[in-house]
Structure formats: C-alpha cells, structure tokens
Scaffold this motif. Structure first.
Motif, mmCIF file in Angstrom:
data_model
loop_
_atom_site.group_PDB
_atom_site.id
_atom_site.type_symbol
_atom_site.label_atom_id
_atom_site.label_comp_id
_atom_site.label_asym_id
_atom_site.label_seq_id
_atom_site.Cartn_x
_atom_site.Cartn_y
_atom_site.Cartn_z
ATOM 1 N N ARG A 4 16.345 80.161 2.740
ATOM 2 C CA ARG A 4 14.855 79.757 4.162
ATOM 3 C C ARG A 4 13.674 81.129 3.064
ATOM 4 O O ARG A 4 12.587 81.341 3.298
ATOM 5 C CB ARG A 4 15.306 81.423 5.086
ATOM 6 C CG ARG A 4 14.377 81.201 6.324
ATOM 7 C CD ARG A 4 14.166 80.226 7.128
ATOM 8 N NE ARG A 4 13.013 80.477 8.062
ATOM 9 C CZ ARG A 4 12.405 80.012 8.494
ATOM 10 N NH1 ARG A 4 13.230 78.345 9.280
ATOM 11 N NH2 ARG A 4 11.261 80.110 9.217
ATOM 12 N N VAL A 25 15.733 72.042 5.341
ATOM 13 C CA VAL A 25 15.647 71.823 6.761
ATOM 14 C C VAL A 25 14.794 73.386 6.939
ATOM 15 O O VAL A 25 13.598 72.859 8.628
ATOM 16 C CB VAL A 25 16.992 72.144 7.060
ATOM 17 C CG1 VAL A 25 17.142 72.442 8.978
ATOM 18 C CG2 VAL A 25 17.618 71.508 7.031
ATOM 19 N N ASP A 26 14.313 74.085 6.415
ATOM 20 C CA ASP A 26 13.466 75.632 6.507
ATOM 21 C C ASP A 26 12.494 74.605 6.428
ATOM 22 O O ASP A 26 10.990 75.228 7.283
ATOM 23 C CB ASP A 26 13.804 76.504 5.646
ATOM 24 C CG ASP A 26 14.965 77.049 6.440
ATOM 25 O OD1 ASP A 26 15.123 77.816 7.619
ATOM 26 O OD2 ASP A 26 16.312 77.438 5.855
ATOM 27 N N GLU A 39 11.450 72.223 6.648
ATOM 28 C CA GLU A 39 10.209 71.114 7.720
ATOM 29 C C GLU A 39 10.065 72.130 9.062
ATOM 30 O O GLU A 39 9.588 71.900 9.065
ATOM 31 C CB GLU A 39 11.204 70.350 8.285
ATOM 32 C CG GLU A 39 10.935 69.088 9.286
ATOM 33 C CD GLU A 39 12.088 67.925 10.362
ATOM 34 O OE1 GLU A 39 13.224 68.550 9.677
ATOM 35 O OE2 GLU A 39 11.368 67.073 10.452
ATOM 36 N N GLU A 40 10.935 73.135 9.365
ATOM 37 C CA GLU A 40 10.318 74.098 10.101
ATOM 38 C C GLU A 40 8.927 74.549 9.857
ATOM 39 O O GLU A 40 8.132 74.844 10.825
ATOM 40 C CB GLU A 40 12.011 74.676 10.174
ATOM 41 C CG GLU A 40 11.454 76.016 11.708
ATOM 42 C CD GLU A 40 12.760 76.692 11.610
ATOM 43 O OE1 GLU A 40 14.158 75.995 11.880
ATOM 44 O OE2 GLU A 40 12.713 77.711 11.777
#
Ligand code: TPP
Length: 561
Positions: A12, A38-39, A41-42
């Motif tokens: 993160r 994943v972060d 993309e968020e």
C-alpha cells in the motif's frame, strides 16, 4: 506508547507513493509487486502488462518524455536483465525512468537459486542511482530519493532492487511512516537555476560581436519547455537555428530561421550553416558525436556558447566555450532580456536561406516521388502533412531517424517529436508510452520493419489496454542501413551477403488485423495519406505498412573537407 503515524503495509505504501507522485501508469511483466497491483488498481493507476521487460522500459521512457514525470517500469528478478537492457535508451536520452526489480532474499543467494543472478551490476551503466532496498524501513526514503534523482539536474533512470523475488518481503512488511511527497520532484525540471550574471554578460557580448551566429538546440530545450524562449531569442536577434535530432521541432521547421537537423543524421544545409558560423550557441545539447558529426560540425576551436543545466557538460566537447550553467528556459529569457533587438546580419541570413532553399530543391523530387516501390522520402512528406496540429511523432533509430530528421517537418509548436537514442525497436513501445501520457493527443510512430520486428507483440498490449496509436512501418523486408558496408566487407569474395540483411516477406498489416487492430498495406504513394487518415480515425491500434524501395539510400552526412 501510541504511534500517531498510520501503519500501511509495504504494498500500500508503494502504491500510495506512486499515486502521490502523479504516476498514472506502470509498465511491467508479471511477477512483480502483485500485492501492490491490487492497491494500484484501487488508486486508479493503470497496470500495463507488456510482452517483455525491455518493452516495458521503453514504454516508461516514452511516457516520461511526454509527461515530464518519471515513468515507472518493473520486473521480477529473472526479468531484471531485460529491464536493464531497456534502460539504455532512457539513460542516453536523459529520461527519468524508475525501474523496480525483485531480488531473492540473502538466504537464497550464493546457492544456485533458480532464476537468480546478481543483476544489480547490469543497472550500473544505465542509471544515475542504483540502490538495494533490503529493509522495509528504507522504502519511504528510497522511493522519494528515486523520484528526486530521476527528475533532477540532468534527468535519468534510477533502479531500486527490492528484497523478495517479486518484492513480497517488502509488500507485506508494516511501514511505520506516512506517505510523504516532495512535490518539487514530480516534474522535470524541479528547479530552474538562473545563469550567473558575469557569464551571461560574456555570452551576450559574444553574441553581439558575432557576424554569423547560429543556435543548435538540443533535447534539453524540450525537457525545459523552452521552445517559446528559444524562438523569441532567435527572432529578437535574427539568429538561424539548427537542432539535434532530439531537439527537432523546438523551432518549427517552417520558420524562416530554421536550418534543419545538424550532425550525422542531418540535412547538409544544417551542417554547412553550422560550419560557416563564427559562433555556435548550444542549448541543452550533449554536443556528442551524433549532433556534431564526430566533432567536425562545427570544427574544434569554433567559438561556442553552451547552456546546460549540468555544469559537467560545459565545454566537454569544445574547448573554446563560454559555459552557462542554467535551466534553458530561464537562461534564454535572461539572454533575450540582456540583448537589444537586431535585424541580424542580412548576408548571413541570406546565406542560410540559400542553403535551405538548395536543400529543399534537391530533396523535393524525392519527397514527391510517384515511384513504386515507394521512396521513404515520400512517406516523410505524407507524414508531415498528416501529423495533426497537436500530434506526437515518435521515431525509431537508424534510417528511420535519418529519414525523419531530414525529411519530416515539424510545423506546429504544439507538435512534439521524440526519437530513439539509438536502440533499434524502441519506437513502437515508446509511442505506446507516449500515448498513455497524453491520451488526448494523436501519436504516430515511424519505424522500419527491422525496428518493428522487435516488439510488434505489443500490438496485443495496445489492443487490450486501448492504447490507440498509428505505426507507419517503412517495410523494405530488411535492414537497409548497413548494406553498403556489408557489401564492402565482402568485396570480391564469394558468399551470400543478403543473409545479413534480408527478411521473409511478412505483412505487418495482416498481423495487425489478426491481432484485432487496424492494418493497411500501401503500395502506391498516393495511398499513403488516406491510409494514415484512416488509421488515425480507426479508434484502434493501427499499422500502416508502406512497401518501400530497398535500394533507397541516405547520403553520407556532409563534413567539411
Ligand atoms: C539494439 C540495436 N541493435 C542493432 C542496431 C543496429 N542497427 C541500426 S539501424 C539497423 C537496421 C534497421 O532496419 P529497419 O528498421 O528495417 O530500417 P531500414 O534500415 O531498413 O530503413 C540496425 C540493425 C541498433 N541500432 N540497435
């Protein structure tokens, strides 16, 4: 004990740091920072998975050259060598690229670990800063330092080698610091050093005393965003302007003071003008062999003014130099302020006009050639006409760069030209990176088939990620630049020189269509323009394959006797 600082995991933390530094895209091959992905993309950052790490580095490079921000590329440890290979062009072109790689932890080292070599040294010659990140506590400081170093001074690539095959050790570790961004280091140049007063006065005096001054503008003018200041100074004193290949277009090439690209990928009119000058003013130029035709254009001993943000460049190639350390934009502003307006030396201006006119007359028949197979010069004329007013033109190296440098004209200050700093195959992936940086601007890449072969697989990436550029392939089914030398080496000896430069007949237009892209093959010169227009309108990644004359040769660069 209470800790006021938020605790993020490393993944993160990395994602938020990239976001804070304005990164909109990362270019990489799996497996690297999977948790951070994943972060990312968020946080709205595009993850562009490519088909080789080298292409990822080239995309990050094109992205950086157009955005003015650092481009980010990544690879797991076994892909690190491919990534390092792709940084050579960014290093040579002084582009801020941040390369992140994984490295297996110490317990895996020196015991025949699968896929693991000591890749760190490969980054030494292609980076400004090459650091290991072995402890999570290092992440905040080293990530900030990566951006700081990449965009500062003479920009360039940076490498962080992160612990863990795909940096997982860092991703899962808690980071007890908050994400901090030093906003000065988001864009190049973070600082605009002003010139020293005495040196500036000496330079102004030299310009006033010169009878035949000329400016040679390099890529530093583009990096500094100094095209308007360059134009203003040239106009105020009526000084002709040549450029390096990298500086092409900093003065629009239809301007009466433009004499074209000098050096060894050059128009002879520019080389002659530079050699006839009694003062050469280099702005943001490395003064390397390419721009000076092996330091013969101009001759050593010529009076030089050199403006560069990096003081170690001043006088590197020419001893008789007034070296001004400063940002190009600010320094040109100061110089223009100091100097009185002048109509220039009419004889000198007349002479440069004559050189350019003679050059234009010589190449005009080739640029308007109706021959089939098509002359590459004709493609260049069509590209000049087709490049939209705010378009970006990206060229590969070799003949592609020479044809583009000499035969394509940048006609609007809103157009941008970028070129490979020498790596064949750079053009196409770099053009995809450029488009990611400027999604609203049309992007056209000009490459030979030899160059396109390297990374045409990225058509799939472009299709998947909707990166809609146009690639014009000068397809002569071979490497043409070296053939004269190959034949010279053979001399009278028997054998088959064509093995060294001829390829199978393959249709890139067909390949593009098979990959869900727009593809069109052009065999008649009058079809080039309409084909490029259709490609620009296709709303797909597009390939315009132009079948050209393999015997077309570039004349050797003009040198003084
Ligand atoms: C990475 C790399 N390898 C090799 C070269 C040497 N090289 C320069 S131009 C060229 C041929 C390019 O062929 P192509 O793209 O088909 O253009 P053409 O000369 O046919 O117009 C080669 C092999 C290079 N510049 N970079």
């Amino acid at each position: 004990m209470t800790d006021a600082k938020p605790t993020l995991n490393g993944a993160r933390f990395i994602a938020e740091t990239l976001k804070s530094y304005g990164v909109t895209h990362v270019f990489y091959v799996d497996a690297m920072l999977r948790k951070a992905m994943v972060d990312l993309e968020e946080l709205g950052i595009s993850r562009v998975v490519t088909h080789s790490e080298k292409a990822a580095a080239y995309m990050a490079d094109g992205y950086a050259r157009i955005s003015g921000k650092a481009g980010v590329c990544m690879a797991q440890s076994v892909g690190a060598a491919n990534l390092a290979a792709g940084l050579q062009d960014a290093f040579l072109a002084s582009t801020p690229v941040i390369a992140l790689t994984g490295k297996k932890p110490p317990l895996w080292q020196h015991r025949n670990s699968y896929q693991e070599i000591n890749h760190w040294p490969m980054f030494e010659p292609v980076t400004k800063f090459n650091a290991d990140v072995v402890a999570p506590e290092q992440l905040p400081q080293l990530l900030r330092q990566a951006f700081r170093t990449a965009v500062s001074g003479k920009p360039g690539p940076v490498h962080l080698d992160m612990i863990g095959r795909e940096a997982r050790e860092l991703e899962i570790a808690p980071i007890h610091q908050s994400v901090e961004v030093d906003e000065r280091f988001i864009y190049t140049p973070p600082f605009r050093p002003a010139p020293d007063v005495d040196t500036l006065a000496a330079a102004a005096h030299a310009i006033e005393a010169a009878q035949r001054p000329i400016i040679v503008a390099g890529g530093g003018v583009r990096v500094s965003g100094a095209a308007a200041e360059l134009t203003a100074l040239a106009e105020k004193r009526q000084i002709p302007v040549a450029t390096s290949v990298d500086g092409k277009g900093c003065l629009v090439e239809t301007h009466p003071l433009s004499v074209g690209v000098a050096g060894n990928y050059s128009a002879w009119c520019a080389n002659k003008a530079v050699c006839e000058a009694d003062l050469v003013i280099y702005v943001g130029s490395a003064t390397g062999d390419q721009t000076t035709n092996n330091w013969k254009v101009p001759a050593i001993g010529t009076k030089i003014i050199q403006i560069d943000i990096d003081p170690t460049e001043l006088g590197r190639s020419y001893p008789n130099t007034i070296g001004i350390m400063g940002d190009a934009k600010i320094t040109l502003q100061h110089l223009a302020f100091l100097l009185q307006p002048s109509a220039g030396n009419p004889e000198w201006i007349q002479r440069t006009h004559q050189l350019v006119e003679e050059w234009n007359q010589e190449v005009q028949p080739l640029r308007s050639s109706t021959a089939a197979p098509i002359r590459p010069e004709r493609i260049c004329k069509e590209l000049t006409d087709a490049l939209p007013e705010n378009g970006i033109l990206v060229t590969d190296t070799g003949y592609s760069a020479i044809w583009a440098a000499t035969m394509i004209q940048i006609t609007s200050p809103n157009q941008t030209f970028i070129r490979a700093a020498g790596s064949l195959g750079w053009g196409f992936p770099a053009s995809l990176g450029a488009k990611c940086a400027a999604p609203d601007r049309p992007v056209i890449c000009f490459t030979g088939d030899g160059g396109f072969w390297y990374h045409f697989a990225e058509l799939e990436t472009a299709r998947r990620r909707r990166i809609h550029t146009v690639t014009v392939v000068n397809n002569n089914n071979g490497f043409s630049q070296g053939i004269e030398d190959v034949h010279r080496m053979y001399g009278d000896r028997p054998g088959d020189p064509t093995e060294l430069y001829r390829f199978e007949q393959v249709s890139f237009a067909q390949i593009a269509r098979d990959m869900g892209c727009f593809g069109i093959r052009v065999e008649k010169p009058e079809e080039i323009g309409p084909a490029i227009q259709s490609a620009l309108a296709a709303n797909l990644p597009a390939v315009v394959e132009v079948m050209t004359d393999f015997s077309a040769r570039v004349p050797p660069p003009w040198s003084p006797k």
